[in-house]
Design an enzyme around this catalytic site. Structure first.
Site, PDB file in Angstrom:
ATOM      1  N   TYR A   1       0.822  -1.210   0.000  1.00 55.47           N
ATOM      2  CA  TYR A   1       0.000   0.000   0.000  1.00 55.47           C
ATOM      3  C   TYR A   1       0.858   1.263   0.000  1.00 55.47           C
ATOM      4  O   TYR A   1       0.441   2.319   0.476  1.00 55.47           O
ATOM      5  CB  TYR A   1      -0.944   0.016   1.213  1.00 55.47           C
ATOM      6  CG  TYR A   1      -2.025  -1.056   1.198  1.00 55.47           C
ATOM      7  CD1 TYR A   1      -2.138  -1.957   0.149  1.00 55.47           C
ATOM      8  CD2 TYR A   1      -2.938  -1.151   2.242  1.00 55.47           C
ATOM      9  CE1 TYR A   1      -3.124  -2.936   0.149  1.00 55.47           C
ATOM     10  CE2 TYR A   1      -3.930  -2.129   2.240  1.00 55.47           C
ATOM     11  CZ  TYR A   1      -4.012  -3.014   1.192  1.00 55.47           C
ATOM     12  OH  TYR A   1      -4.992  -3.979   1.196  1.00 55.47           O
TER      13      TYR A   1
ATOM     14  N   LYS B   1       4.705 -14.707   1.511  1.00 59.47           N
ATOM     15  CA  LYS B   1       4.367 -15.585   0.382  1.00 59.47           C
ATOM     16  C   LYS B   1       5.681 -15.753  -0.383  1.00 59.47           C
ATOM     17  O   LYS B   1       5.786 -15.456  -1.572  1.00 59.47           O
ATOM     18  CB  LYS B   1       3.265 -14.920  -0.456  1.00 59.47           C
ATOM     19  CG  LYS B   1       2.737 -15.762  -1.589  1.00 59.47           C
ATOM     20  CD  LYS B   1       2.066 -17.067  -1.157  1.00 59.47           C
ATOM     21  CE  LYS B   1       1.732 -17.910  -2.388  1.00 59.47           C
ATOM     22  NZ  LYS B   1       1.325 -19.288  -2.026  1.00 59.47           N
TER      23      LYS B   1
ATOM     24  N   ASP C   1      -1.510 -17.945   2.365  1.00 61.01           N
ATOM     25  CA  ASP C   1      -2.665 -18.783   2.022  1.00 61.01           C
ATOM     26  C   ASP C   1      -2.887 -19.847   3.094  1.00 61.01           C
ATOM     27  O   ASP C   1      -4.012 -20.108   3.523  1.00 61.01           O
ATOM     28  CB  ASP C   1      -2.517 -19.395   0.617  1.00 61.01           C
ATOM     29  CG  ASP C   1      -1.124 -19.913   0.304  1.00 61.01           C
ATOM     30  OD1 ASP C   1      -0.216 -19.792   1.163  1.00 61.01           O
ATOM     31  OD2 ASP C   1      -0.922 -20.446  -0.811  1.00 61.01           O
TER      32      ASP C   1
ATOM     33  N   ASP D   1      -4.255  -6.803   6.002  1.00 60.05           N
ATOM     34  CA  ASP D   1      -5.595  -6.270   5.723  1.00 60.05           C
ATOM     35  C   ASP D   1      -6.581  -7.415   5.498  1.00 60.05           C
ATOM     36  O   ASP D   1      -7.673  -7.456   6.072  1.00 60.05           O
ATOM     37  CB  ASP D   1      -5.519  -5.361   4.486  1.00 60.05           C
ATOM     38  CG  ASP D   1      -6.826  -4.645   4.202  1.00 60.05           C
ATOM     39  OD1 ASP D   1      -7.665  -4.541   5.111  1.00 60.05           O
ATOM     40  OD2 ASP D   1      -6.997  -4.185   3.058  1.00 60.05           O
TER      41      ASP D   1
ATOM     42  N   ASP E   1      -9.696  -9.230   8.158  1.00 62.08           N
ATOM     43  CA  ASP E   1     -11.131  -9.400   7.863  1.00 62.08           C
ATOM     44  C   ASP E   1     -11.565 -10.837   8.164  1.00 62.08           C
ATOM     45  O   ASP E   1     -12.701 -11.069   8.596  1.00 62.08           O
ATOM     46  CB  ASP E   1     -11.466  -9.024   6.413  1.00 62.08           C
ATOM     47  CG  ASP E   1     -11.995  -7.580   6.304  1.00 62.08           C
ATOM     48  OD1 ASP E   1     -11.549  -6.726   7.101  1.00 62.08           O
ATOM     49  OD2 ASP E   1     -12.847  -7.313   5.439  1.00 62.08           O
TER      50      ASP E   1
END
Ligand code: IPM
Ligand code: MN
Length: 347
Positions: free
Chosen positions: A135, A185, A218, A242, A246
């Site tokens: 970001y 990742k 993942d 982020d 959630d």
């Protein structure tokens, strides 16, 4: 009497409803614990944008700098201002300008709250890098509108940025149950994420009392659903954090329960406290928004200010309220009713 000056930015939609609720609770909690909070409200929002062409005045950041902390509701009213404009005009610049590099989000079920999982015994603290990474805002578009158009959005990971967020994660793990999950990742992203893994490995030597495990994002996402009780502190980059938070919000009963703190650990500038849920235009000002995430974020603010007694008082009052089955879900109780119950439980 000791007094803290708090900048209030209710923002848009239910941000206004829940900030008012949280402020009622915070003022009362401060009184009970023998100090005061003084709020200064700023109308910065999408409505302010429509009137002035800016989400906040040019000197907004300098105005906020003098406060002890910032309490924010929500930013965004996509019907009138694109999210890419509103967020980059208010929320994101504050996080960056005040070096609030640690975004902390606790994920656990409050008493009596049902989540979608079979297990109820998890207590995860997600720490999201909050100023760089995916970001960063570095990039651009060329040949706009043509078939040759190219869009580039470059992630930026600096050694200083990665080290400080990982150190923060190790410190939090040390203060909790001693386990840290570092999320990357690196099997697919061979530059930035391998860099992150290397720094994790290097820092681990400084924290022999913390058991650190590197996970791919993942796999960690699946683990948060299949075995959340196996996790303690999770530290991740801006984008991964982020998304994972959630999931965290979902397993703790929904976004109405997800609190967050944007922390400047060096205390060189104010930190900012906000519920994760956003402005929820569909239920704005109906009096049915869940104020719990905002109140919980307020408790995190009191804790950051060093007012542990008051912070604990608010958290206990939240727990007592949810334990009694008081909630806004499905229109059962109003925002005001939940707030009144929390206030009553403060004693
Ligand atoms: C959050 C939100 C924001 C973010 C958006 C609104 C820019 O999703 O705080 O999680 O991604 O930081
Ligand atoms: Mn988010």
């Amino acid at each position: 009497m000791k007094s803290y000056s708090i900048a209030l930015i209710p923002g848009d939609g239910i941000g206004r409803d829940v900030t008012a609720a949280a402020w009622t609770v915070l003022e009362m909690a401060a009184r009970h614990s023998g100090f005061a909070v003084t709020g200064t409200e700023f109308p910065w929002s999408c409505r302010f944008f429509k009137e002035t062409g800016r989400m906040m005045p040019e000197d907004g950041i300098e105005t906020l700098r003098g406060f002890d902390a910032i309490l924010l509701g929500a930013v965004g009213w996509p019907a009138e201002v694109p999210d890419s404009v509103s967020l980059h005009g208010l929320l994101l610049p504050i996080r960056k300008a005040f070096v609030q590099y640690a975004n902390i989000r606790p994920h656990r079920l409050l008493p009596g709250v049902r989540g979608p999982l079979r297990t109820e015994s998890f207590d995860i603290l997600c720490i999201r890098e909050n100023t760089e990474g995916e970001y960063s805002g570095a990039g651009g578009r060329v040949h706009q509108g043509t078939l040759d158009e190219v869009a580039v959005e470059t992630s930026i990971f600096t050694r200083a940025g990665v080290e400080r967020i990982l150190r923060f994660g190790f410190e939090q793990a040390r203060a909790r149950r001693g386990r840290l999950a570092s999320v990357t990742k690196s099997n697919a992203q061979k530059h930035s994420m391998v860099f992150w893994d290397e720094i994790t490995h290097k820092l681990a030597a400084d924290y022999p009392d913390v058991a650190v495990t590197s996970y791919h994002v993942d796999a960690l996402a699946a683990r948060m659903i299949m075995a959340p009780e196996s996790l303690d502190v999770v530290v991740a980059s801006n984008l991964f954090g982020d998304i994972l938070t959630d999931i965290g919000a979902a397993i703790q009963g929904g976004l109405g329960y997800a609190a967050s703190a944007n922390i400047n650990p060096d205390r060189s500038a104010p930190s900012m406290f906000e519920p994760v849920h956003g402005s929820a235009p569909d239920i704005a000002h109906l009096g049915i928004a869940n104020p719990i995430a905002a109140i919980w974020s307020g408790a995190m603010m009191l804790d950051h200010l060093g007012e542990k007694d008051a912070a604990g008082r608010v958290t206990k009052a939240l727990e007592a309220t949810t334990a009694r089955g008081i909630r806004t879900i499905a229109g059962k109780d109003s925002t005001d009713a939940v707030t009144a119950a929390v206030v009553a439980a403060l004693n």
